[in-house]
Scaffold this motif. Structure first.
Motif, short mmCIF file in Angstrom:
data_model
loop_
_atom_site.label_atom_id
_atom_site.label_comp_id
_atom_site.label_asym_id
_atom_site.label_seq_id
_atom_site.Cartn_x
_atom_site.Cartn_y
_atom_site.Cartn_z
N THR A 121 -18.66 -2.72 0.48
CA THR A 121 -18.19 -3.89 1.21
C THR A 121 -16.71 -3.82 1.60
OG1 THR A 121 -17.81 -5.03 -0.88
CG2 THR A 121 -19.91 -5.44 0.23
N ILE A 122 -15.93 -2.94 0.93
CA ILE A 122 -14.50 -2.84 1.25
C ILE A 122 -14.06 -1.43 1.64
CG2 ILE A 122 -13.80 -4.90 -0.04
CD1 ILE A 122 -12.98 -3.05 -2.35
N ILE A 123 -15.02 -0.54 1.84
CA ILE A 123 -14.67 0.84 2.24
C ILE A 123 -13.82 0.84 3.51
CG2 ILE A 123 -15.64 2.96 3.25
CD1 ILE A 123 -17.83 2.83 1.16
N GLN A 124 -14.19 0.04 4.48
CA GLN A 124 -13.46 0.00 5.76
C GLN A 124 -11.98 -0.30 5.54
OE1 GLN A 124 -15.05 0.86 8.41
NE2 GLN A 124 -13.79 0.24 10.12
N ARG A 125 -11.69 -1.17 4.59
CA ARG A 125 -10.30 -1.57 4.32
C ARG A 125 -9.46 -0.42 3.76
NH1 ARG A 125 -6.48 -5.21 3.21
NH2 ARG A 125 -5.66 -5.49 1.12
N PHE A 126 -10.07 0.46 2.95
CA PHE A 126 -9.31 1.48 2.23
C PHE A 126 -9.53 2.91 2.71
CE2 PHE A 126 -9.66 -2.06 -0.77
CZ PHE A 126 -8.32 -2.25 -1.05
N SER A 127 -10.46 3.16 3.59
CA SER A 127 -10.82 4.54 3.95
C SER A 127 -9.64 5.35 4.49
CB SER A 127 -11.99 4.56 4.94
OG SER A 127 -11.64 3.90 6.13
N ASN A 128 -8.70 4.71 5.18
CA ASN A 128 -7.54 5.43 5.71
C ASN A 128 -6.37 5.47 4.73
OD1 ASN A 128 -8.77 6.02 8.17
ND2 ASN A 128 -8.20 4.03 9.01
N MET A 129 -6.51 4.84 3.57
CA MET A 129 -5.43 4.78 2.59
C MET A 129 -5.61 5.75 1.44
SD MET A 129 -4.93 0.73 2.19
CE MET A 129 -4.86 -0.38 3.56
N VAL A 130 -6.77 6.36 1.35
CA VAL A 130 -7.04 7.28 0.24
C VAL A 130 -7.48 8.64 0.79
CG1 VAL A 130 -7.58 5.51 -1.47
CG2 VAL A 130 -9.41 6.36 -0.03
N LYS A 131 -6.74 9.66 0.43
CA LYS A 131 -7.06 11.03 0.84
C LYS A 131 -6.79 11.94 -0.36
CE LYS A 131 -7.70 9.97 5.20
NZ LYS A 131 -9.00 9.63 5.64
N VAL A 163 -25.84 6.14 5.11
CA VAL A 163 -25.00 4.99 4.77
C VAL A 163 -24.26 5.30 3.48
CG1 VAL A 163 -25.01 2.55 4.12
CG2 VAL A 163 -26.55 3.37 5.91
N VAL A 164 -22.95 5.07 3.47
CA VAL A 164 -22.13 5.30 2.28
C VAL A 164 -22.12 4.05 1.42
CG1 VAL A 164 -19.81 5.85 1.45
CG2 VAL A 164 -20.68 6.96 3.53
N ASP A 165 -22.52 4.18 0.16
CA ASP A 165 -22.52 3.06 -0.78
C ASP A 165 -21.18 2.86 -1.47
OD1 ASP A 165 -24.91 1.72 -0.56
OD2 ASP A 165 -25.87 2.71 -2.25
N SER A 166 -20.46 3.96 -1.70
CA SER A 166 -19.14 3.85 -2.33
C SER A 166 -18.34 5.12 -2.09
CB SER A 166 -19.26 3.58 -3.83
OG SER A 166 -19.76 4.72 -4.50
N ILE A 167 -17.03 4.99 -2.27
CA ILE A 167 -16.14 6.15 -2.32
C ILE A 167 -15.69 6.25 -3.76
CG2 ILE A 167 -13.92 7.12 -1.63
CD1 ILE A 167 -14.26 5.75 1.08
N GLU A 168 -15.84 7.41 -4.34
CA GLU A 168 -15.43 7.65 -5.72
C GLU A 168 -14.21 8.57 -5.72
OE1 GLU A 168 -17.01 6.14 -8.41
OE2 GLU A 168 -18.16 5.10 -6.87
N LEU A 169 -13.30 8.32 -6.64
CA LEU A 169 -12.07 9.11 -6.73
C LEU A 169 -11.79 9.47 -8.18
CD1 LEU A 169 -11.16 6.11 -5.10
CD2 LEU A 169 -9.79 7.85 -4.06
N VAL A 170 -11.08 10.56 -8.37
CA VAL A 170 -10.50 10.87 -9.67
C VAL A 170 -8.99 10.85 -9.47
CG1 VAL A 170 -10.24 12.55 -11.52
CG2 VAL A 170 -12.48 12.24 -10.44
N LEU A 171 -8.32 10.04 -10.30
CA LEU A 171 -6.87 9.86 -10.21
C LEU A 171 -6.22 10.48 -11.44
CD1 LEU A 171 -6.97 6.04 -9.35
CD2 LEU A 171 -6.95 7.95 -7.74
N VAL A 172 -5.01 11.02 -11.27
CA VAL A 172 -4.26 11.56 -12.40
C VAL A 172 -2.85 10.98 -12.35
CG1 VAL A 172 -3.54 13.68 -11.20
CG2 VAL A 172 -3.64 13.66 -13.68
#
Length: 88
Positions: A40-50, A17-26
């Motif tokens: 709770t909101i991974i499903q909403r954003f999973s296709n928007m962040v690569k 089970v994934v608890d969070s998606i972590e990103l580094v932004l520049v």
């Protein structure tokens, strides 16, 4: 911002089970900040962040970047809300 690093954080008790998606932004000036998308909101954003994508992100929150596992030196960490908007 450009997403230069992205990883999934598994649940401590259930690694499937994934608890969070972590990103580094520049940004365009080279400043880096960590960002977090909670379970709770991974499903909403999973296709928007690569990794490698450039995005405009609005309506987010900031929290203090404290703790043992800091991946940037930035004082804050960006957090996604349900109302956060991500556009390429």
């Amino acid at each position: 911002v450009r997403i230069i690093l992205l990883w999934e954080v598994p649940n401590y008790n259930n690694p499937n089970v994934v608890d969070s998606i972590e990103l580094v932004l520049v940004d365009e000036k080279g400043s880096r900040i960590q960002a977090s998308i909670r379970k709770t909101i991974i499903q909403r954003f999973s296709n928007m962040v690569k990794e490698g994508w450039c995005s405009i992100i609005v309506n987010f929150g900031l929290i203090s970047n404290i703790g043992k596992h800091r991946v940037t030196n930035h004082s804050y960490k960006l957090i996604f809300f349900f109302k956060t908007i991500v556009r390429e």
